[in-house]
Design a protein around this motif. Structure first.
Motif, PDB file in Angstrom:
ATOM      1  N   VAL A  53       0.855  -1.178   0.000  1.00 19.70           N
ATOM      2  CA  VAL A  53       0.000   0.000   0.000  1.00 19.70           C
ATOM      3  C   VAL A  53       0.897   1.235   0.000  1.00 19.70           C
ATOM      4  CG1 VAL A  53      -1.776   1.255   1.258  1.00 19.70           C
ATOM      5  CG2 VAL A  53      -1.806  -1.244   1.223  1.00 19.70           C
ATOM      6  N   VAL A  54       0.859   1.996  -1.092  1.00 24.72           N
ATOM      7  CA  VAL A  54       1.668   3.201  -1.225  1.00 24.72           C
ATOM      8  C   VAL A  54       1.017   4.356  -0.482  1.00 24.72           C
ATOM      9  CG1 VAL A  54       2.674   4.831  -2.868  1.00 24.72           C
ATOM     10  CG2 VAL A  54       2.548   2.407  -3.435  1.00 24.72           C
ATOM     11  N   SER A  55      -0.282   4.513  -0.698  1.00 23.78           N
ATOM     12  CA  SER A  55      -1.069   5.537  -0.007  1.00 23.78           C
ATOM     13  C   SER A  55      -2.514   5.042   0.032  1.00 23.78           C
ATOM     14  CB  SER A  55      -0.971   6.882  -0.722  1.00 23.78           C
ATOM     15  OG  SER A  55      -1.651   6.833  -1.961  1.00 23.78           O
ATOM     16  N   GLU A  56      -3.401   5.866   0.557  1.00 21.35           N
ATOM     17  CA  GLU A  56      -4.809   5.477   0.593  1.00 21.35           C
ATOM     18  C   GLU A  56      -5.413   5.393  -0.801  1.00 21.35           C
ATOM     19  OE1 GLU A  56      -6.917   8.166   3.074  1.00 21.35           O
ATOM     20  OE2 GLU A  56      -5.896   7.521   4.895  1.00 21.35           O
ATOM     21  N   ARG A  57      -4.767   5.996  -1.788  1.00 21.37           N
ATOM     22  CA  ARG A  57      -5.306   6.022  -3.146  1.00 21.37           C
ATOM     23  C   ARG A  57      -4.435   5.296  -4.158  1.00 21.37           C
ATOM     24  NH1 ARG A  57      -9.635   9.110  -3.466  1.00 21.37           N
ATOM     25  NH2 ARG A  57      -9.525   9.281  -5.731  1.00 21.37           N
ATOM     26  N   ALA A  58      -3.398   4.586  -3.696  1.00 22.69           N
ATOM     27  CA  ALA A  58      -2.516   3.871  -4.621  1.00 22.69           C
ATOM     28  C   ALA A  58      -1.940   2.620  -3.960  1.00 22.69           C
ATOM     29  CB  ALA A  58      -1.390   4.777  -5.088  1.00 22.69           C
ATOM     30  N   VAL A  59      -1.947   1.524  -4.704  1.00 21.52           N
ATOM     31  CA  VAL A  59      -1.324   0.285  -4.254  1.00 21.52           C
ATOM     32  C   VAL A  59      -0.475  -0.266  -5.396  1.00 21.52           C
ATOM     33  CG1 VAL A  59      -3.132  -0.318  -2.599  1.00 21.52           C
ATOM     34  CG2 VAL A  59      -3.293  -1.150  -4.932  1.00 21.52           C
ATOM     35  N   GLU A  60       0.549  -1.011  -5.024  1.00 18.03           N
ATOM     36  CA  GLU A  60       1.383  -1.682  -6.014  1.00 18.03           C
ATOM     37  C   GLU A  60       1.360  -3.169  -5.704  1.00 18.03           C
ATOM     38  OE1 GLU A  60       5.156   0.277  -5.875  1.00 18.03           O
ATOM     39  OE2 GLU A  60       4.395   1.996  -7.002  1.00 18.03           O
ATOM     40  N   VAL A  61       1.199  -3.955  -6.742  1.00 14.91           N
ATOM     41  CA  VAL A  61       1.079  -5.394  -6.597  1.00 14.91           C
ATOM     42  C   VAL A  61       2.147  -6.045  -7.457  1.00 14.91           C
ATOM     43  CG1 VAL A  61      -0.487  -7.365  -6.774  1.00 14.91           C
ATOM     44  CG2 VAL A  61      -1.419  -5.097  -6.381  1.00 14.91           C
ATOM     45  N   THR A  62       2.872  -6.974  -6.876  1.00 12.33           N
ATOM     46  CA  THR A  62       3.854  -7.743  -7.636  1.00 12.33           C
ATOM     47  C   THR A  62       3.452  -9.201  -7.565  1.00 12.33           C
ATOM     48  OG1 THR A  62       5.288  -7.963  -5.713  1.00 12.33           O
ATOM     49  CG2 THR A  62       5.748  -6.140  -7.231  1.00 12.33           C
ATOM     50  N   ILE A 103       5.571  -9.983 -12.574  1.00  8.91           N
ATOM     51  CA  ILE A 103       4.526  -9.042 -12.981  1.00  8.91           C
ATOM     52  C   ILE A 103       4.467  -7.947 -11.925  1.00  8.91           C
ATOM     53  CG2 ILE A 103       2.098  -8.725 -13.557  1.00  8.91           C
ATOM     54  CD1 ILE A 103       1.863 -11.757 -13.796  1.00  8.91           C
ATOM     55  N   ALA A 104       4.397  -6.701 -12.352  1.00  5.00           N
ATOM     56  CA  ALA A 104       4.230  -5.572 -11.434  1.00  5.00           C
ATOM     57  C   ALA A 104       3.096  -4.697 -11.943  1.00  5.00           C
ATOM     58  CB  ALA A 104       5.516  -4.761 -11.329  1.00  5.00           C
ATOM     59  N   VAL A 105       2.195  -4.324 -11.031  1.00  5.66           N
ATOM     60  CA  VAL A 105       1.004  -3.549 -11.384  1.00  5.66           C
ATOM     61  C   VAL A 105       0.851  -2.416 -10.384  1.00  5.66           C
ATOM     62  CG1 VAL A 105      -1.512  -3.651 -11.566  1.00  5.66           C
ATOM     63  CG2 VAL A 105      -0.158  -5.554 -12.363  1.00  5.66           C
ATOM     64  N   ARG A 106       0.473  -1.240 -10.865  1.00  2.37           N
ATOM     65  CA  ARG A 106       0.110  -0.128  -9.980  1.00  2.37           C
ATOM     66  C   ARG A 106      -1.356   0.172 -10.212  1.00  2.37           C
ATOM     67  NH1 ARG A 106       2.553   4.164  -7.097  1.00  2.37           N
ATOM     68  NH2 ARG A 106       1.184   5.963  -6.925  1.00  2.37           N
ATOM     69  N   LEU A 107      -2.110   0.228  -9.115  1.00  2.00           N
ATOM     70  CA  LEU A 107      -3.529   0.557  -9.178  1.00  2.00           C
ATOM     71  C   LEU A 107      -3.766   1.812  -8.372  1.00  2.00           C
ATOM     72  CD1 LEU A 107      -3.626  -2.941  -8.756  1.00  2.00           C
ATOM     73  CD2 LEU A 107      -5.730  -2.255  -9.851  1.00  2.00           C
ATOM     74  N   GLU A 108      -4.595   2.705  -8.926  1.00  2.92           N
ATOM     75  CA  GLU A 108      -4.929   3.954  -8.242  1.00  2.92           C
ATOM     76  C   GLU A 108      -6.439   4.068  -8.146  1.00  2.92           C
ATOM     77  OE1 GLU A 108      -2.984   7.154 -10.249  1.00  2.92           O
ATOM     78  OE2 GLU A 108      -1.003   6.311  -9.909  1.00  2.92           O
ATOM     79  N   LEU A 109      -6.876   4.702  -7.082  1.00  2.00           N
ATOM     80  CA  LEU A 109      -8.302   4.924  -6.861  1.00  2.00           C
ATOM     81  C   LEU A 109      -8.715   6.167  -7.637  1.00  2.00           C
ATOM     82  CD1 LEU A 109     -10.631   3.671  -5.251  1.00  2.00           C
ATOM     83  CD2 LEU A 109     -10.072   5.240  -3.400  1.00  2.00           C
ATOM     84  N   VAL A 110      -9.554   5.976  -8.656  1.00  2.00           N
ATOM     85  CA  VAL A 110      -9.993   7.091  -9.494  1.00  2.00           C
ATOM     86  C   VAL A 110     -11.519   7.150  -9.472  1.00  2.00           C
ATOM     87  CG1 VAL A 110      -7.985   6.965 -11.004  1.00  2.00           C
ATOM     88  CG2 VAL A 110     -10.024   5.692 -11.599  1.00  2.00           C
ATOM     89  N   THR A 111     -12.061   8.278  -9.875  1.00  2.00           N
ATOM     90  CA  THR A 111     -13.507   8.452  -9.954  1.00  2.00           C
ATOM     91  C   THR A 111     -13.980   8.063 -11.345  1.00  2.00           C
ATOM     92  OG1 THR A 111     -13.350  10.255  -8.379  1.00  2.00           O
ATOM     93  CG2 THR A 111     -15.390  10.079  -9.621  1.00  2.00           C
TER      94      THR A 111
END
Length: 162
Positions: A117-126, A138-146
């Protein structure tokens, strides 16, 4: 003379305090490939607990796309246009785009997943996938967007694999 029941060196039992950080074990040969490993977390336990199951399913989908067993368009709803375009371009360049004639299973499986968990609005998954006997990262970055409907949704903004 030593008897067969004697140990050559004294046995030492490992306690929980001595153990290394937990890591998912490799699946046993012949185990079902539909089992998705539970992501191991680094930080943000509350947020990570909420995201474990959806991220494991998303990473399994990414694995199937990268191995050629699933069309990339099935991931388009969870990716930004730039990330999706980069994925499709890389798949075409590598010749991994499945066609309707491909009826055999791709054989790729997800072996491990780690969530940070990078921040409340971003996570990185490997993750580590196994395809044709070889491991790939595999590396993925997911962000919380509207979303256009006004809902907060997790969206893949970056995807890398090797």
């Amino acid at each position: 003379m030593r008897t067969s029941t004697e140990l050559r060196s004294p046995a030492r039992f490992v306690t929980d305090e001595d153990a290394l950080p937990a890591q998912l074990p490799l699946p046993l040969p012949g185990s079902p490939t539909s089992v998705v490993p539970v992501p191991q977390t680094r930080d943000g336990e509350e947020l990570a607990r909420q995201l474990r199951a959806p991220l494991a399913r998303f990473m399994q989908g990414v694995t199937e796309v990268l191995c050629g067993g699933r069309p990339a368009r099935q991931l388009s709803a969870w990716m930004t246009p730039d990330a999706y375009r980069a994925l499709v371009t890389a798949l075409v360049r590598q010749g991994r785009v499945p066609t309707r004639q491909d009826r055999r299973p791709a054989g790729g499986r997800l072996a491990s997943v780690h969530l940070s968990v990078v921040s409340e609005r971003a996570v990185e998954v490997t993750g580590r996938m196994v395809h044709r006997g070889r491991s790939h990262a595999i590396a993925v970055r997911l962000e919380l967007v509207t979303s256009p409907r006004g809902r907060a949704v997790w969206t893949c903004t970056a995807l890398e694999w090797a």
